[in-house]
Design an enzyme around this catalytic site. Structure first.
Site, PDB file in Angstrom:
ATOM      1  N   ASP A  55       0.938  -1.066  -0.118  1.00 42.13           N
ATOM      2  CA  ASP A  55      -0.030  -0.163   0.125  1.00 42.13           C
ATOM      3  C   ASP A  55       0.809   1.101   0.027  1.00 42.13           C
ATOM      4  O   ASP A  55       2.050   1.218   0.077  1.00 42.13           O
ATOM      5  CB  ASP A  55      -1.038   0.011   1.160  1.00 42.13           C
ATOM      6  CG  ASP A  55      -0.418  -0.004   2.448  1.00 42.13           C
ATOM      7  OD1 ASP A  55       0.980  -0.783   2.664  1.00 42.13           O
ATOM      8  OD2 ASP A  55      -0.573   0.982   3.340  1.00 42.13           O
ATOM      9  N   GLU A 119       0.301  -1.214   5.867  1.00 41.62           N
ATOM     10  CA  GLU A 119       1.243  -0.482   6.591  1.00 41.62           C
ATOM     11  C   GLU A 119       1.144   0.989   6.891  1.00 41.62           C
ATOM     12  O   GLU A 119       1.485   1.775   7.885  1.00 41.62           O
ATOM     13  CB  GLU A 119       2.600  -0.803   6.045  1.00 41.62           C
ATOM     14  CG  GLU A 119       3.788  -0.443   6.874  1.00 41.62           C
ATOM     15  CD  GLU A 119       4.252   1.020   6.725  1.00 41.62           C
ATOM     16  OE1 GLU A 119       5.319   1.641   7.772  1.00 41.62           O
ATOM     17  OE2 GLU A 119       3.908   1.657   5.736  1.00 41.62           O
TER      18      GLU A 119
HETATM   19  C1  LIG Z   1      22.958   9.639  10.467  1.00 40.13           C
HETATM   20  C2  LIG Z   1      21.745  10.337   9.464  1.00 40.13           C
HETATM   21  C3  LIG Z   1      20.491   9.961   9.696  1.00 40.13           C
HETATM   22  C4  LIG Z   1      19.727  10.525   8.795  1.00 40.13           C
HETATM   23  C5  LIG Z   1      18.210  10.093   8.811  1.00 40.13           C
HETATM   24  C6  LIG Z   1      17.472   9.892   7.716  1.00 40.13           C
HETATM   25  C7  LIG Z   1      17.431   8.669   6.979  1.00 40.13           C
HETATM   26  C8  LIG Z   1      16.255   8.134   6.460  1.00 40.13           C
HETATM   27  C9  LIG Z   1      16.131   6.906   5.908  1.00 40.13           C
HETATM   28  C10 LIG Z   1      15.210   6.357   5.580  1.00 40.13           C
HETATM   29  C11 LIG Z   1      13.836   7.204   5.489  1.00 40.13           C
HETATM   30  C12 LIG Z   1      12.623   6.644   5.162  1.00 40.13           C
HETATM   31  C13 LIG Z   1      12.281   5.382   5.789  1.00 40.13           C
HETATM   32  C14 LIG Z   1      11.409   5.677   6.847  1.00 40.13           C
HETATM   33  C15 LIG Z   1      10.110   4.312   6.778  1.00 40.13           C
HETATM   34  C16 LIG Z   1       8.955   4.951   7.172  1.00 40.13           C
HETATM   35  C17 LIG Z   1       7.690   4.077   6.811  1.00 40.13           C
HETATM   36  C18 LIG Z   1       6.572   4.700   6.562  1.00 40.13           C
HETATM   37  O1  LIG Z   1       6.465   5.730   5.813  1.00 40.13           O
HETATM   38  N1  LIG Z   1       5.839   4.504   7.595  1.00 40.13           N
HETATM   39  C19 LIG Z   1       4.480   5.047   7.947  1.00 40.13           C
HETATM   40  C20 LIG Z   1       4.721   6.031   8.924  1.00 40.13           C
HETATM   41  O2  LIG Z   1       5.893   6.291   9.609  1.00 40.13           O
HETATM   42  O3  LIG Z   1       3.822   7.022   8.981  1.00 40.13           O
HETATM   43 ZN   LIG Z   2       6.842   2.006   3.973  1.00 44.93          ZN
HETATM   44 ZN   LIG Z   3       5.465   4.981   4.113  1.00 44.15          ZN
END
Ligand SMILES: CCCCCCCC/C=C\CCCCCCCC(=O)NCC(=O)O
Ligand SMILES: [Zn+2]
Ligand SMILES: [Zn+2]
Length: 433
Positions: A55, A119
């Site tokens: 999703d 999710e």
């Molecule tokens: C040391 C530097 C750190 C930088 C941090 C940024 C790293 C970002 C990496 C990935 C970002 C995205 C992944 C997040 C997953 C979230 C999944 C999602 O959308 N879930 C729903 C919600 O959280 O609402």
């Molecule tokens: Zn996600």
């Molecule tokens: Zn997401």
């Protein structure tokens, strides 16, 4: 309402070997989610699990280089909602398995593939049901791998090489609805404050008074400790002496939204609605605020700070959803999953110079699996540059064709590497992994 998912790609036509292999069982859970059970040849080996979701969040029609649901290719990138979050994993896992099966590969270690359908709205009907089913079947997992962190390239000032950050926990979350009710009336005789003014002032206080900077109180410090030798001089000295320099480092980290999210509970006012006509005093104002809780805090503590910051009884708070930060998964030489990830990264991403534990700043379906394993890791083998971050839930989400191929290769190797029954010896080369 039907969830916004497209199911066509998880089918016999696209993955014929996956769907026709005798040792793979496929089940639909909660109406739309998928659970694949891949029965390994050695029942003595504890199974593991790969998790993804299909999703997506909505996409506006404007501002995209190509229509957001066209999956069109442009200059070596596939554009579209879900290309990074998280159809890339859903299809990548199945594609890796399909390739292995076509080469007559039979895994020794059993594993599960879970592909959720809700999710982005908490996973209660998909992942949560998959987890409950596996628990009822008595399943225990050696590790679980989900989305949630990436290979960072250029995020941290002073680090040249890309570094893989595998999240060993994820932040907690509070979604709270705030409302103010006041008597409706004629706008020509306004009260001193309207419901809109009261609520806006309260929300402004929340924005102007961020939650405390908690750098050093949770596992976020491990990222810098593990990456210390990657920093150029003199930053490497600072990072190896955080006992002394953490006050300065914490101030630096809070300057940018991406690193600020690591050091504190964040506050995001995401929805606001009020007013019914230009000449009517508004009877009510409503807003939604989403807090992501730092690993060293709990829901209760954050709510107390919120109450004290707002300090206005006219503002009513109603919790929509709230949960604490997730437990911290093992990160040491005995952590089987971590060793497998290291080895697989070394195989597939020779440019990656370090693998460090980190924090998932968002939330994932993996949080529903804490009864099945304490070894939950959140990592997508994608190389992220700083300008990729706003594309997640934003405009022009995209994945390079090469990046997607790398993801499949990672999963292809990961499945094979997981077949060993004891931890691999460290690689004898100069690579820092
Ligand atoms: C040391 C530097 C750190 C930088 C941090 C940024 C790293 C970002 C990496 C990935 C970002 C995205 C992944 C997040 C997953 C979230 C999944 C999602 O959308 N879930 C729903 C919600 O959280 O609402
Ligand atoms: Zn996600
Ligand atoms: Zn997401």
């Amino acid at each position: 309402m039907r969830p916004s998912v497209q199911l066509w790609y998880i089918s016999t036509d696209v993955f014929p070997a996956v769907f026709s292999t005798k040792f793979i069982q496929h089940e639909i859970i909660g109406g739309y989610s998928h659970l694949f059970t891949v029965q390994g040849s050695d029942p003595q080996l504890m199974p593991y699990m790969l998790l993804a979701h299909m999703d997506v969040v909505p996409a506006s029609q404007e501002g995209w280089h190509v229509p957001p649901f066209s999956a069109k290719e442009l200059d070596g990138f596939i554009y579209g909602r879900g290309t990074m979050d998280n159809k890339n994993s859903a299809i990548g896992i199945l594609q890796a398995l399909e390739f292995l099966l076509r080469r007559d590969y039979r895994p020794r270690r059993s594993f599960y593939i879970g592909i959720g359908h809700d999710e982005e709205v908490s996973g209660h009907k998909g992942a949560m049901k998959i987890a409950a089913l596996l628990k009822a079947r008595g399943v225990k997992l050696s590790f679980l791998l989900d989305e949630g962190s990436v290979i960072l390239d250029g995020f941290l000032e002073g680090i040249k090489n890309p570094v893989a950050v595998i999240a060993i926990t994820e932040k907690g979350s509070i979604t709270a609805n705030f409302s103010v009710e006041k008597e409706q009336g004629h706008s020509s005789v306004p009260p001193k404050e309207t419901s809109i003014g009261i609520l806006a002032a309260a929300l402004s206080r929340l924005e102007q008074n961020p939650m405390p900077n908690l750098f050093g109180h949770g596992p976020e410090i491990m990222i810098l400790e593990h990456l210390a030798s990657e920093f150029r001089f003199p930053l490497n000295l600072i990072m190896t002496n955080l006992w002394l320099f953490s006050p300065i480092v914490s101030r630096i980290l809070e300057q940018k939204p991406s690193t600020n999210a690591l050091v504190r509970t964040t506050t995001a006012i995401t929805m606001f609605s009020a007013g019914i006509k230009s000449n009517v005093i508004p009877p009510s104002a409503k807003a939604t605020v989403n807090f992501r809780i730092h690993p060293s805090q709990k829901v209760e503590e954050v709510l107390e700070i919120v109450q004290n910051t707002i300090a206005d009884d006219r503002v009513k708070i109603h919790l929509q959803e709230a949960f604490d930060p997730l437990p911290i998964s093992p990160w040491d030489n005995h952590a089987f999953g971590v060793q497998i990830f290291r080895r697989t990264l070394l195989d597939v991403f020779p440019d990656v110079s370090s693998v460090a534990p980190g924090i998932c700043i968002g939330n994932t379906d993996s949080r529903h699996f804490t009864n099945l394993t304490d070894a939950i890791y959140r990592f997508n083998p994608l190389v992220f540059k700083p300008d990729d971050l706003p594309r997640v839930h934003g405009l022009n989400e995209k994945i390079s064709v090469e990046g997607y191929e790398k993801q499949v290769e990672f999963l292809y190797q990961l499945i094979q590497n997981s077949d060993i029954n004891k931890l691999p010896e460290p690689h004898a080369n100069s690579h820092e992994l």
